[in-house]
Scaffold this active site. Sequence first.
Site, PDB file in Angstrom:
ATOM      1  CD  GLU A 157     -19.789 -23.388  13.435  1.00  0.00           C
ATOM      2  OE1 GLU A 157     -18.902 -23.123  13.826  1.00  0.00           O
ATOM      3  OE2 GLU A 157     -20.061 -23.918  12.222  1.00  0.00           O
ATOM      4  CB  VAL A 160     -23.221 -22.768   7.536  1.00  0.00           C
ATOM      5  CG1 VAL A 160     -22.877 -23.141   6.156  1.00  0.00           C
ATOM      6  CG2 VAL A 160     -23.880 -21.170   7.333  1.00  0.00           C
ATOM      7  CB  ILE A 164     -19.386 -28.748   8.743  1.00  0.00           C
ATOM      8  CG1 ILE A 164     -19.792 -30.090   8.149  1.00  0.00           C
ATOM      9  CG2 ILE A 164     -17.933 -28.130   8.263  1.00  0.00           C
ATOM     10  CD1 ILE A 164     -20.009 -29.935   6.531  1.00  0.00           C
ATOM     11  CD  GLU A 217     -38.660 -28.543   5.855  1.00  0.00           C
ATOM     12  OE1 GLU A 217     -39.637 -28.250   6.333  1.00  0.00           O
ATOM     13  OE2 GLU A 217     -37.592 -28.260   6.711  1.00  0.00           O
ATOM     14  CG  ASP A 228     -31.167 -24.754   2.926  1.00  0.00           C
ATOM     15  OD1 ASP A 228     -31.400 -24.226   3.984  1.00  0.00           O
ATOM     16  OD2 ASP A 228     -29.961 -25.373   2.572  1.00  0.00           O
ATOM     17  CE  LYS A 232     -27.781 -25.144   4.955  1.00  0.00           C
ATOM     18  NZ  LYS A 232     -27.962 -26.422   4.510  1.00  0.00           N
ATOM     19  N   GLY A 329     -29.752 -32.564   9.958  1.00  0.00           N
ATOM     20  CA  GLY A 329     -30.391 -33.643  10.941  1.00  0.00           C
ATOM     21  C   GLY A 329     -30.205 -33.163  12.296  1.00  0.00           C
TER      22      GLY A 329
HETATM   23  N1  NAP Z   1     -33.746 -29.906  10.844  1.00  0.00           N
HETATM   24  C1  NAP Z   1     -32.561 -29.818  10.395  1.00  0.00           C
HETATM   25  O1  NAP Z   1     -31.602 -30.943  10.051  1.00  0.00           O
HETATM   26  C2  NAP Z   1     -31.736 -28.449  10.613  1.00  0.00           C
HETATM   27  C3  NAP Z   1     -30.591 -28.195   9.973  1.00  0.00           C
HETATM   28  C4  NAP Z   1     -30.119 -27.000  10.292  1.00  0.00           C
HETATM   29  C5  NAP Z   1     -30.776 -25.822  10.710  1.00  0.00           C
HETATM   30  N2  NAP Z   1     -32.190 -26.141  10.865  1.00  0.00           N
HETATM   31  C6  NAP Z   1     -32.692 -24.951  11.326  1.00  0.00           C
HETATM   32  O2  NAP Z   1     -33.434 -25.217  12.858  1.00  0.00           O
HETATM   33  C7  NAP Z   1     -34.584 -24.436  12.961  1.00  0.00           C
HETATM   34  C8  NAP Z   1     -35.458 -25.485  13.621  1.00  0.00           C
HETATM   35  O3  NAP Z   1     -35.647 -26.570  12.550  1.00  0.00           O
HETATM   36  P1  NAP Z   1     -36.043 -28.021  13.131  1.00  0.00           P
HETATM   37  O4  NAP Z   1     -36.149 -28.927  12.016  1.00  0.00           O
HETATM   38  O5  NAP Z   1     -35.898 -28.553  14.416  1.00  0.00           O
HETATM   39  O6  NAP Z   1     -37.868 -27.586  13.052  1.00  0.00           O
HETATM   40  P2  NAP Z   1     -39.063 -28.270  13.618  1.00  0.00           P
HETATM   41  O7  NAP Z   1     -38.855 -29.705  14.097  1.00  0.00           O
HETATM   42  O8  NAP Z   1     -40.261 -27.888  12.806  1.00  0.00           O
HETATM   43  O9  NAP Z   1     -39.318 -27.776  15.125  1.00  0.00           O
HETATM   44  C9  NAP Z   1     -39.853 -26.529  15.390  1.00  0.00           C
HETATM   45  C10 NAP Z   1     -40.029 -26.137  16.938  1.00  0.00           C
HETATM   46  O10 NAP Z   1     -40.648 -24.870  16.972  1.00  0.00           O
HETATM   47  C11 NAP Z   1     -41.755 -25.045  17.938  1.00  0.00           C
HETATM   48  N3  NAP Z   1     -42.815 -23.776  17.533  1.00  0.00           N
HETATM   49  C12 NAP Z   1     -43.643 -23.687  16.449  1.00  0.00           C
HETATM   50  N4  NAP Z   1     -44.221 -22.389  16.657  1.00  0.00           N
HETATM   51  C13 NAP Z   1     -44.082 -22.141  17.999  1.00  0.00           C
HETATM   52  C14 NAP Z   1     -44.375 -21.146  18.777  1.00  0.00           C
HETATM   53  N5  NAP Z   1     -45.486 -20.250  18.487  1.00  0.00           N
HETATM   54  N6  NAP Z   1     -44.029 -20.776  19.978  1.00  0.00           N
HETATM   55  C15 NAP Z   1     -43.084 -21.761  20.664  1.00  0.00           C
HETATM   56  N7  NAP Z   1     -42.496 -22.831  19.912  1.00  0.00           N
HETATM   57  C16 NAP Z   1     -43.087 -23.088  18.583  1.00  0.00           C
HETATM   58  C17 NAP Z   1     -42.430 -26.248  17.516  1.00  0.00           C
HETATM   59  O11 NAP Z   1     -43.288 -26.794  18.540  1.00  0.00           O
HETATM   60  P3  NAP Z   1     -44.214 -28.139  18.423  1.00  0.00           P
HETATM   61  O12 NAP Z   1     -43.157 -29.185  18.871  1.00  0.00           O
HETATM   62  O13 NAP Z   1     -44.973 -28.074  19.641  1.00  0.00           O
HETATM   63  O14 NAP Z   1     -44.744 -28.286  17.148  1.00  0.00           O
HETATM   64  C18 NAP Z   1     -41.488 -27.230  17.285  1.00  0.00           C
HETATM   65  O15 NAP Z   1     -40.972 -27.697  18.497  1.00  0.00           O
HETATM   66  C19 NAP Z   1     -34.800 -23.919  11.490  1.00  0.00           C
HETATM   67  O16 NAP Z   1     -34.296 -22.530  11.635  1.00  0.00           O
HETATM   68  C20 NAP Z   1     -34.179 -24.632  10.673  1.00  0.00           C
HETATM   69  O17 NAP Z   1     -33.986 -23.899   9.307  1.00  0.00           O
HETATM   70  C21 NAP Z   1     -32.559 -27.304  10.849  1.00  0.00           C
END
Ligand code: NAP
Length: 421
Positions: A157, A160, A164, A217, A228, A232, A329
């Site tokens: 969920e 995308v 929502i 980013e 992106d 979606k 977020g």
């Molecule tokens: N951010 C958003 O608003 C958003 C919205 C929708 C979907 N998403 C999706 O959600 C996912 C995560 O996004 P995010 O924004 O949360 O990313 P993020 O803030 O960069 O967090 C990534 C996490 O992965 C961990 N990590 C990286 N390499 C690792 C490894 N080798 N072993 C274990 N853990 C590892 C990092 O550890 P450290 O903390 O130690 O660096 C960090 O805690 C992505 O697929 C993204 O497309 C994000």
Amino acid sequence: MARAFFIPPIPHMEVPVQTLPRVLCSSEAISSPATSLTTARANGVGLLGCGTVGSGVARRLLASHPGLIRGIAVRDPHKPRDVRWDDFSSDAFDVVDDPSVRVVVECIGGLGLARELILRAIARGKDVVTANKDLIATEGPWLAAFAARTGASLRYEAAVGGAIPIVRALGGSLAGEDVFEIGGVLNGTTNFVLDAMDGGAEYADALAEAQRLGFAEQDPRSDVDGHDAAHKLAILAGLAFRRPSVSPALARRGIGGISRDDVRAGAERGLRLKLVAVARKAGDVIEAGVTPAFVPEDHPFARPRGAENVVRVVGRGCGTLVFSGAGAGGDATASSVVADVLAALEARERGVQAHEGEDLVSAPLRAPVLVRFASGSVVTSDAMPLDALEAAAGGFGHVIQSLSKGRGEVQSMIPVWRDAA
Ligand SMILES: NC(=O)c1ccc[n+]([C@@H]2O[C@H](COP(=O)([O-])OP(=O)(O)OC[C@H]3O[C@@H](n4cnc5c(N)ncnc54)[C@H](OP(=O)(O)O)[C@@H]3O)[C@@H](O)[C@H]2O)c1
């Protein structure tokens, strides 16, 4: 009459994706929300990643379901975090393999390690919840089929529209609906940038501001180039039309070439510039694509502000439904992840439903184009397909040439959104 579904064999980890069949699309990603805390406490959750999304998931589950999380893996266990957890692991495979973990929550992102971890979890029959739109958009159909083969489930969920609940709506309340069209404004970063340009900012300044505020980013290409939104849209189209769909098949334009003059030219005509991502039935084909487009100010696609998203579903029975809200977020996305976790714990016994079908038929979106010339004149063309527009952008095809008579060099060509009749 009963239909025979082709269930692909469990893939070996090293098998290249291209060789695996993409014939099934799971609707098991959607099920009703969990209500029983007893069930939830009896099963373990392993959290992979504790960044923007993962930390939101951890905080919520630690507060609402103490004892449910059995392990949290991160890259750097010593990094200070606002999550109360004593024993962060640097070995994500260990967390997946923990026998007390039944639901693996992948919040690492990307197509490398995250994919391997998800494959491992599914191979062990564990339920997977992920926010990883890149992976689901490119490999979701066969991952769902793989999960069906091992008795696991795959829920996404959060991939995308942030908070929502559109994935669940498509597979649940709208499961019997004949959908004609699905799409909208699916990328918050580009919406933020275009909004700022509407307020007078130049593209580069608007993007820098989005990065400063954490809406974009440091490497913004996936957002501004439209990848992106295409990811979606592929996920939504696959669910709406009940056919596998992958994002590389979609026609796509980003917002990189947009100038403040383009935005102003639209504003003078009562139009707002949005990155529109839509798939719709047009005769026997499904047109799909991502493009910056001028949208009338009173249209639902003009509604999102800043990093918000809007998704519109048009169907035979349901008419027009519009979903809007926080598209990204940590908290918004974590809310969807947690709902999937609870649903996975509740619905463990449910069978996986699979849909047979060939790849989604896809043609580029068609729209009239607003052409802006150096002389200052602005002309609207007949409807043309998005890929012809791409070709015209280089050599200015005959359609554009016929419009340009004496008007000077073409400055920009941007589609004007028209709803299907
Ligand atoms: N951010 C958003 O608003 C958003 C919205 C929708 C979907 N998403 C999706 O959600 C996912 C995560 O996004 P995010 O924004 O949360 O990313 P993020 O803030 O960069 O967090 C990534 C996490 O992965 C961990 N990590 C990286 N390499 C690792 C490894 N080798 N072993 C274990 N853990 C590892 C990092 O550890 P450290 O903390 O130690 O660096 C960090 O805690 C992505 O697929 C993204 O497309 C994000």
